[in-house]
Write an enzyme that holds these catalytic residues in place. Structure first.
Site, PDB file in Angstrom:
ATOM      1  N   LYS A   1     -94.563 -11.169 107.115  1.00 56.67           N
ATOM      2  CA  LYS A   1     -94.811 -10.965 108.550  1.00 56.67           C
ATOM      3  C   LYS A   1     -93.670 -10.163 109.180  1.00 56.67           C
ATOM      4  O   LYS A   1     -93.424  -9.054 108.779  1.00 56.67           O
ATOM      5  CB  LYS A   1     -95.007 -12.322 109.237  1.00 56.67           C
TER       6      LYS A   1
ATOM      7  N   TYR B   1    -100.510 -23.487 110.353  1.00 54.99           N
ATOM      8  CA  TYR B   1    -101.304 -22.428 109.737  1.00 54.99           C
ATOM      9  C   TYR B   1    -102.378 -23.094 108.853  1.00 54.99           C
ATOM     10  O   TYR B   1    -102.093 -24.057 108.132  1.00 54.99           O
ATOM     11  CB  TYR B   1    -100.377 -21.539 108.909  1.00 54.99           C
TER      12      TYR B   1
ATOM     13  N   ARG C   1     -89.672 -13.251  85.911  1.00 57.85           N
ATOM     14  CA  ARG C   1     -90.195 -14.464  86.554  1.00 57.85           C
ATOM     15  C   ARG C   1     -89.078 -15.372  87.072  1.00 57.85           C
ATOM     16  O   ARG C   1     -89.248 -16.141  88.003  1.00 57.85           O
ATOM     17  CB  ARG C   1     -91.054 -15.220  85.531  1.00 57.85           C
TER      18      ARG C   1
HETATM   19  C1  LIG Z   1     -97.004 -19.762 109.952  1.00 63.91           C
HETATM   20  C2  LIG Z   1     -97.416 -19.204 108.632  1.00 63.91           C
HETATM   21  N1  LIG Z   1     -96.880 -19.719 107.509  1.00 63.91           N
HETATM   22  C3  LIG Z   1     -97.215 -19.253 106.289  1.00 63.91           C
HETATM   23  C4  LIG Z   1     -98.124 -18.232 106.129  1.00 63.91           C
HETATM   24  C5  LIG Z   1     -98.493 -17.760 104.754  1.00 63.91           C
HETATM   25  O1  LIG Z   1     -97.811 -16.603 104.438  1.00 63.91           O
HETATM   26  P1  LIG Z   1     -98.357 -15.545 103.354  1.00 63.91           P
HETATM   27  O2  LIG Z   1     -99.540 -14.878 103.947  1.00 63.91           O
HETATM   28  O3  LIG Z   1     -97.181 -14.643 103.127  1.00 63.91           O
HETATM   29  O4  LIG Z   1     -98.705 -16.344 102.134  1.00 63.91           O
HETATM   30  C6  LIG Z   1     -98.690 -17.662 107.264  1.00 63.91           C
HETATM   31  C7  LIG Z   1     -99.677 -16.576 107.135  1.00 63.91           C
HETATM   32  O5  LIG Z   1    -100.250 -16.094 108.078  1.00 63.91           O
HETATM   33  C8  LIG Z   1     -98.341 -18.158 108.547  1.00 63.91           C
HETATM   34  O6  LIG Z   1     -98.881 -17.667 109.674  1.00 63.91           O
END
Ligand SMILES: Cc1ncc(COP(=O)(O)O)c(C=O)c1O
Length: 404
Positions: A213, A116, A63
């Protein structure tokens, strides 16, 4: 270490390619080993104490860090120009840990109005339950930046390129405003990655990113990153990650480390594909608008030329004057070549529908204010041959329009 004679971009691409950075064997394996242990034997109480204080190269409990996390995080720190970086379980835990580590009840956060959907929920609903206030703002409105400079904001949160309309946060201007306010600027760099923009070079205090991503690039791992130039801030966030149990998995770190080594070539191809597709889509009568930072009509194209390097990103968004049924017809016509995938940053091109996925938590009015309609379609470009890709979209849009 001597200074690299290469321009920074080439130097960091080469850094990303190198194999594991440390090993306790006499010679280094070329591939990163996956270390699955959840706990390490301690030589003495002093060793345990030093390790838990953050001594590099000694591990205690998964952790609090593990070899796959450390070698990926060390590389990411260098690539992002940071003093320290941490790898977290997901992009959302990177954002949540940053907020939880740095805010307390009574604090005020300024958040970009276009983000997001889960980030909107975190800052406007979940943190509100902890007594943390928020102010939505347009990072590109000079008057609002002046108000930010005069405010008592503790933290400012923006995305380099916003999800889904791809508006640029002009970081140099934002950094000047947050310095005047004495607040911390946190930038979500998921739609850019360090190869297109390094927010810490533009005055940001902390950069967060969903590594699930483009950095991973293959939709088979979920991770996030926090990187900062301030070691003390990094320590606070690291403690929060441990307390809230937001640690990364060794397998996901291994996969993402491998993804990182091909990021530069994937990204170059995906950005070129996005540019070609944007140029072709805007010629179609069925398409009302295309949002892409590389198009001269993008409202911040000039600023993008100054702030983004090596491409305008692999994401684009377009508007069809239609409802969910029309979008369904289009997705059906695109399938199976181009899947409907509520994610982004894969080697395969995909489409998504913000109104029913990433931004479904907003009210209809909230979406409308951001220009997200039922006919808004977000595209994540992959690395397919560009002519094939453009043909898939043009044919599917025309075919689905005829089925009306
Ligand atoms: C711009 C952006 N930030 C953060 C996230 C969150 O990432 P995660 O899905 O790895 O938690 C996303 C998810 O699509 C995103 O598009």
């Amino acid at each position: 270490m001597t200074e690299s004679p290469l321009p920074w971009k080439q130097a960091i691409e080469c850094e990303a390619l190198r194999g594991p950075s440390s090993s306790n064997l006499d010679n280094l394996p070329q591939a990163e080993p996956i270390s699955v242990s959840s706990v390490w034997q301690m030589e003495s109480p002093e060793t345990a104490d030093a390790a838990l204080e953050g001594k590099e190269g000694v591990f205690v409990y998964r952790r609090d860090g593990h070899p796959n996390e450390r070698s990926l995080a060390r590389k990411l720190a260098k690539l992002n120009g940071a003093a320290t970086a941490m790898v977290t379980s997901q992009g959302m835990s990177a954002i949540a840990a940053t907020a939880l580590a740095l805010l307390k009840p009574g604090d005020h956060v300024w958040v970009a109005s276009e983000l997001y959907g889960k980030s909107v929920q975190l800052f406007t609903k979940d943190l509100a339950r902890w007594g943390i206030g928020h102010q939505a703002f347009d990072p590109n409105d000079e008057k609002q930046l002046q108000r930010l400079a005069d405010s008592n904001a503790k933290l400012v949160f923006v995305e380099t390129l916003s999800n889904p309309r791809l508006r640029l946060a002009e970081l140099d201007k934002l950094a000047a405003a947050k310095d005047a306010a004495g607040s911390l600027l946190v930038v979500d760099n998921t739609f850019a990655t360090h190869l297109i923009c390094r927010p810490l070079d533009h005055g940001a205090d902390i950069v967060v990113e969903s590594l699930s991503k483009q950095v991973n690039g293959h939709s088979d791992a979920m991770l996030g990153m926090v990187a900062t130039a301030d070691a003390e801030i990094g320590g606070k966030i690291r403690d929060t990650l441990s307390t809230f149990g937001m640690a990364s998995s060794p397998l996901d770190c291994f996969l993402t480390h491998r993804g990182l080594s091909t990021l530069a070539v994937r990204l170059e191809r995906a950005c070129n594909n996005a540019m070609e597709l944007a140029l072709s889509l805007r010629e179609l009568p069925e398409v009302q608008q295309v949002d892409y930072p590389g198009l001269s009509e993008h409202p911040q194209h000039k600023a993008c030329l100054g702030q983004l390097r090596g491409g305008f990103g692999w994401m684009l968004t377009f508007q069809l004057g239609t409802n969910w049924e029309g979008v369904h017809r289009l997705f059906h016509a695109l399938s199976p070549a181009i899947p409907f995938l509520p994610s982004l940053g894969d080697v395969t091109t995909s489409v998504s529908h913000p109104a029913s996925t990433s931004h479904r938590g907003l009210t209809c009015e909230g979406r409308k204010a951001l220009g997200i309609t039922d006919g808004t379609i977000r595209v994540s470009c992959g690395i397919e041959p560009k002519d094939w890709l453009v043909n898939q979209f043009c044919a599917a849009i025309q075919r689905s329009a005829q089925l009306k």
